[in-house]
Design an enzyme around this catalytic site. Sequence first.
Site, PDB file in Angstrom:
ATOM      1  N   CYS A  62       0.874  -1.332  -0.126  1.00  0.00           N
ATOM      2  CA  CYS A  62       0.029  -0.033  -0.002  1.00  0.00           C
ATOM      3  C   CYS A  62       0.764   1.258   0.170  1.00  0.00           C
ATOM      4  CB  CYS A  62      -0.875   0.079   1.359  1.00  0.00           C
ATOM      5  SG  CYS A  62      -2.080   1.580   1.236  1.00  0.00           S
ATOM      6  N   PHE A  63       0.587   2.242  -0.954  1.00  0.00           N
ATOM      7  CA  PHE A  63       1.523   3.171  -1.089  1.00  0.00           C
ATOM      8  C   PHE A  63       1.372   4.411  -0.063  1.00  0.00           C
ATOM      9  CE2 PHE A  63      -1.064   4.376  -5.174  1.00  0.00           C
ATOM     10  CZ  PHE A  63      -2.247   4.525  -4.266  1.00  0.00           C
TER      11      PHE A  63
END
Length: 443
Positions: A62-63
């Site tokens: 997840c960025f």
Amino acid sequence: MKNLLIFIITVLVVAGLAFVMMRAQSASLSKQPFVNKEKPENLEQDMPATKQVDTIVLGEGCFWGAEKRLEALPGVIDAEVGYADGRGHEPTYAEITKSKHKSNPDNYAEVVKVTFNPQQISLETIIKDYFESHDPTQLNRQGNDVGTQYRSTILTNSPEQAKVANRLKDEFQVLMSKAGYGKIVTVIKPLDQFHPAEEYHQDYLLKNPNGYCPDFSTGVTFDSKPESEKVDNSSLLSGKQIVIVDSQDYCPYCEKFKKDVANDYQGTIPMTFRYASQLDGLETKTPTWATPTILFIENGTETLGYQGYLSAKEFYKALGYFKLGDSEAFNVAFQKSTDGRFCKQYEIFKDTPDGVFVDKLSGQPLFDTRDRFNSGTGWLSFTKPVDGSVTYHEDNSFGMQRTELRSASTGIHLGHVFDDGPNGKRRYCINATVLEFVPREKL
């Protein structure tokens, strides 16, 4: 005489022409650029200008959390979330999260484009932080986030970057293997194209202050501490304990929890901070890949657990369940109940030595024994609270008009304030079951 005159005129004409030619030649030379014969012709090739800005694109699940962590590194100018290394469909969040792309090897990866100043932070430092901040042995996932969009990848812009990345990958593999982990699956390849993510994804954690930071770090670092320096959890194995799972890197939710709750906490139940990799010996049920995670532990076993940021009100209600349980004190604190007149706790507190009464949950001072008096009502009575320790609220329950008192630090119900105190002062009528006493010499 005539011949002499002709000779003189001829000489003057020739001299004039020579002067004009010399001026013309001088003017021509003055327009030529200055040439320093000592300067090598290939100076710019021998001494190239220093590169002030560079970029690297990193994918580690997840960025959202990765963006905020990387952006906090000194020397990083900017971190931008986006998509890269995909083909065959649109690089949008709505498209890459479709179930049909969950196992698609051509799906776009969630990535962060890191812009940095090489004079302030090295590429090696950034990539070390990258490997340490997630589990690079997990294929197409990080924790509960599963799918090819969450793959571990480093997308380079030059052969030099690829060389550094591969070297550090090999070094980290040795450390991971020693720690019992498997093969690192991080893919290192040249960047094709970076596609910025939608605006609402940019600085997502900043825009959403109540949540958590995904933390999938393994605890393995390039400068791992020797066995003798690991934390000792023996003190956490007995009695009631509060354990806060913190982030090894920057996490705004962790910092917010510390600011709003932990920094002012003075309760009797110890609060300890640990990384997810430092919970040896504790029996936990709540997943610890989110930071902060708040664990309420008794005799080494988790009783309650919460993932993510808790406000002071939420934290102290959870602590109330943990510390007070199903008791009169809990009902008073959170259900606005009232102690019975001349209750057991009142009899204990009415004649204490010199000291201060504190909030039973936060430990913050509320009332001083020097302001205590015997009102004969069967409840503790004071002429005033400690400055800034309580808040006042209108209470029209039971057909009465009263002013309710709550603790400023936890929000728990304390009692009411009336205007019938001694010598025209107020009477703060307080429930003893929500207080604890601290002798003045221990303050």
